[in-house]
Motif scaffolding. Sequence first.
Motif, mmCIF file in Angstrom:
data_model
loop_
_atom_site.group_PDB
_atom_site.id
_atom_site.type_symbol
_atom_site.label_atom_id
_atom_site.label_comp_id
_atom_site.label_asym_id
_atom_site.label_seq_id
_atom_site.Cartn_x
_atom_site.Cartn_y
_atom_site.Cartn_z
ATOM 1 N N TYR A 76 0.834 -1.209 0.000
ATOM 2 C CA TYR A 76 0.000 0.000 0.000
ATOM 3 C C TYR A 76 0.869 1.260 0.000
ATOM 4 C CZ TYR A 76 -3.692 3.274 1.295
ATOM 5 O OH TYR A 76 -4.575 4.326 1.307
ATOM 6 N N LEU A 77 1.932 1.276 0.809
ATOM 7 C CA LEU A 77 2.813 2.439 0.872
ATOM 8 C C LEU A 77 3.516 2.673 -0.469
ATOM 9 C CD1 LEU A 77 4.424 1.992 4.401
ATOM 10 C CD2 LEU A 77 2.571 3.529 3.746
ATOM 11 N N HIS A 78 3.903 1.590 -1.140
ATOM 12 C CA HIS A 78 4.533 1.737 -2.458
ATOM 13 C C HIS A 78 3.550 2.342 -3.466
ATOM 14 C CE1 HIS A 78 8.560 0.149 -2.196
ATOM 15 N NE2 HIS A 78 8.158 -0.903 -1.517
ATOM 16 N N GLN A 79 2.306 1.907 -3.433
ATOM 17 C CA GLN A 79 1.311 2.426 -4.360
ATOM 18 C C GLN A 79 1.048 3.915 -4.118
ATOM 19 O OE1 GLN A 79 -2.012 -0.165 -3.693
ATOM 20 N NE2 GLN A 79 -1.023 -1.936 -4.625
ATOM 21 N N VAL A 80 0.890 4.284 -2.853
ATOM 22 C CA VAL A 80 0.612 5.684 -2.511
ATOM 23 C C VAL A 80 1.789 6.580 -2.873
ATOM 24 C CG1 VAL A 80 0.221 7.279 -0.586
ATOM 25 C CG2 VAL A 80 -1.041 5.124 -0.694
ATOM 26 N N SER A 81 2.994 6.167 -2.483
ATOM 27 C CA SER A 81 4.180 6.988 -2.750
ATOM 28 C C SER A 81 4.447 7.115 -4.249
ATOM 29 C CB SER A 81 5.393 6.395 -2.036
ATOM 30 O OG SER A 81 5.630 5.059 -2.446
ATOM 31 N N ALA A 82 4.195 6.057 -5.011
ATOM 32 C CA ALA A 82 4.408 6.115 -6.457
ATOM 33 C C ALA A 82 3.471 7.126 -7.112
ATOM 34 C CB ALA A 82 4.212 4.733 -7.070
ATOM 35 N N LYS A 83 2.226 7.174 -6.653
ATOM 36 C CA LYS A 83 1.267 8.123 -7.225
ATOM 37 C C LYS A 83 1.648 9.562 -6.879
ATOM 38 C CE LYS A 83 -3.689 8.888 -7.814
ATOM 39 N NZ LYS A 83 -3.523 10.346 -7.976
ATOM 40 N N ILE A 84 2.075 9.785 -5.633
ATOM 41 C CA ILE A 84 2.470 11.144 -5.240
ATOM 42 C C ILE A 84 3.676 11.603 -6.047
ATOM 43 C CG2 ILE A 84 3.403 12.506 -3.336
ATOM 44 C CD1 ILE A 84 1.717 10.826 -1.429
ATOM 45 N N ALA A 85 4.674 10.729 -6.174
ATOM 46 C CA ALA A 85 5.882 11.092 -6.918
ATOM 47 C C ALA A 85 5.584 11.331 -8.398
ATOM 48 C CB ALA A 85 6.928 9.992 -6.765
ATOM 49 N N LYS A 86 4.595 10.635 -8.928
ATOM 50 C CA LYS A 86 4.232 10.799 -10.338
ATOM 51 C C LYS A 86 3.456 12.085 -10.580
ATOM 52 C CE LYS A 86 1.622 8.507 -14.036
ATOM 53 N NZ LYS A 86 0.761 7.344 -14.389
ATOM 54 N N ASP A 87 2.619 12.478 -9.611
ATOM 55 C CA ASP A 87 1.724 13.619 -9.808
ATOM 56 C C ASP A 87 2.353 14.964 -9.465
ATOM 57 O OD1 ASP A 87 -0.206 11.864 -10.613
ATOM 58 O OD2 ASP A 87 -1.287 11.834 -8.716
ATOM 59 N N PHE A 88 3.417 14.973 -8.636
ATOM 60 C CA PHE A 88 3.959 16.249 -8.160
ATOM 61 C C PHE A 88 5.478 16.286 -8.321
ATOM 62 C CE2 PHE A 88 0.100 15.375 -5.734
ATOM 63 C CZ PHE A 88 -0.655 16.512 -6.018
ATOM 64 N N ALA A 89 5.973 17.438 -8.789
ATOM 65 C CA ALA A 89 7.410 17.614 -8.982
ATOM 66 C C ALA A 89 8.089 18.136 -7.725
ATOM 67 C CB ALA A 89 7.668 18.570 -10.141
ATOM 68 N N PHE A 90 7.386 18.941 -6.940
ATOM 69 C CA PHE A 90 7.927 19.512 -5.696
ATOM 70 C C PHE A 90 7.056 19.042 -4.546
ATOM 71 C CE2 PHE A 90 8.456 22.703 -2.416
ATOM 72 C CZ PHE A 90 9.817 22.976 -2.438
ATOM 73 N N ILE A 91 7.659 18.289 -3.621
ATOM 74 C CA ILE A 91 6.905 17.673 -2.524
ATOM 75 C C ILE A 91 7.510 18.127 -1.202
ATOM 76 C CG2 ILE A 91 6.157 15.490 -1.502
ATOM 77 C CD1 ILE A 91 6.681 14.216 -4.276
ATOM 78 N N ALA A 92 6.679 18.672 -0.338
ATOM 79 C CA ALA A 92 7.127 19.149 0.970
ATOM 80 C C ALA A 92 6.573 18.248 2.063
ATOM 81 C CB ALA A 92 6.670 20.590 1.199
ATOM 82 N N VAL A 93 7.431 17.842 2.982
ATOM 83 C CA VAL A 93 7.027 17.004 4.115
ATOM 84 C C VAL A 93 7.686 17.533 5.381
ATOM 85 C CG1 VAL A 93 6.746 14.942 2.674
ATOM 86 C CG2 VAL A 93 8.932 15.381 3.803
ATOM 87 N N GLU A 94 7.216 17.044 6.516
ATOM 88 C CA GLU A 94 7.818 17.407 7.793
ATOM 89 C C GLU A 94 9.032 16.528 8.082
ATOM 90 O OE1 GLU A 94 4.398 18.807 10.806
ATOM 91 O OE2 GLU A 94 4.077 16.818 9.962
ATOM 92 N N LYS A 95 10.024 17.099 8.737
ATOM 93 C CA LYS A 95 11.187 16.337 9.174
ATOM 94 C C LYS A 95 10.876 15.763 10.556
ATOM 95 C CE LYS A 95 16.199 16.671 9.707
ATOM 96 N NZ LYS A 95 17.375 17.585 9.681
ATOM 97 N N LEU A 96 10.341 14.539 10.561
ATOM 98 C CA LEU A 96 9.845 13.930 11.788
ATOM 99 C C LEU A 96 10.874 12.984 12.392
ATOM 100 C CD1 LEU A 96 6.206 13.047 10.661
ATOM 101 C CD2 LEU A 96 6.959 15.063 11.925
ATOM 102 N N ASN A 97 10.884 12.917 13.713
ATOM 103 C CA ASN A 97 11.671 11.931 14.441
ATOM 104 C C ASN A 97 10.676 10.952 15.060
ATOM 105 O OD1 ASN A 97 13.312 10.422 16.186
ATOM 106 N ND2 ASN A 97 14.655 12.165 16.606
#
Length: 407
Positions: A253-274
Amino acid sequence: MLLTYRLKLAPTKAQYAALERLCEDQRRLYNAALQERVEAWKRNGISITKLDQFKSLTQIRSFDETYSSVPVAMSRWSIARVDDAFKGFFSRVKRGRKAGFPRFKPRSRWKSFGFSEWDGVRLRDGKLLFRGLTGGLKVRLHRPIPDDASLKACTFTRTGRFWFIAIQIDVPVAEGHAKPDTVTGIDVGVEHLATLSDGTHIENPKVGVKHQRKVRIAQRALARCKRGSKRRAKVREKLALLKRKTANARSAYLHQVSAKIAKDFAFIAVEKLNVKNMTGTAKGTVEEPGTNVRQKAGLNRAMLDAAVSRLISFVDYKAERAGGQMVKVNPYRSSQECYSCGAIVRKTLKDRQHRCKCGADLHRDFNSAIVILERALSAHGRAMPPWDGNAGGCSTRRPGKVVAEAA
């Protein structure tokens, strides 16, 4: 960039026994290499390096048929694991952490062998060919290896009753993203696995919860079994299979979700979480016991089940391969700051809606995703793109400010 393709093997009965034998031979080599290093230092204060043991391996192969009958890259892989173990040991000592001196490996703790480089092994027509194994070892190529990929190394691993191979390949990175002007911010969580800055919620499948009942039944059955009995071994294998299915479903499931996000967006912002600190226990000490311990334990289980850190790591390398970019920003007060006016609106975990005096009224994760995107764009000297509609009915919003890039 380097990627790893994990593929299932379909060995014959004879090949299955041969894989077990090769695995055992490499375990003994690992233990022998470890013993050589320990004894050399204890008796003479001599530090044995990986290259020294590679030279010794050449001499061993001149008279020992066990290791001369297999490719040298296979035995070098086992020696390299000893070197990795010592590097990890000295690194932990240097950082002041629990050292954990390298240990000898019993059969129960050695389930892999491999090739340190793609030498002495070939992949032809869906079969692996190398000395030490009779016939071609069938590989289930559930996805084809790219034609322009360069094979670098591989690792064979026994998981339960099955054998898998992890092939490391070098694939070219896209020169540019297919949608260069697209941007998004991602807020990860438990209620929703991720919320994008356009208001899209990605469902949290809660894979662990779905399999929880079966796992508990198997755990109770294991507790009732007599230690050392055949029944205990069978129940233990069943429990391990259930946990592998849970992990595989989560990863898929994580591979499917991440692949779609990477395909749809060129600039992706996330939080730097610990995540390690976020999922720490709340028990406290005897002198200062923690509060809401059961609630915090439940939240920790939910966060680990969602595997938000794995999602971020998957998005990172997939975005790079697609020609995009992922940026990590400071998560401080990203859930409290208003995306529209910048005011701090204090909320507890129970408050799922962000309401500000400026008129902003939207889901808190949606608000956080916009704040994360604004922080990333500002740090890279970019302005927020034109607003497509308004967020949750909010009529006012803080425009993105263009910040000059550092020289």
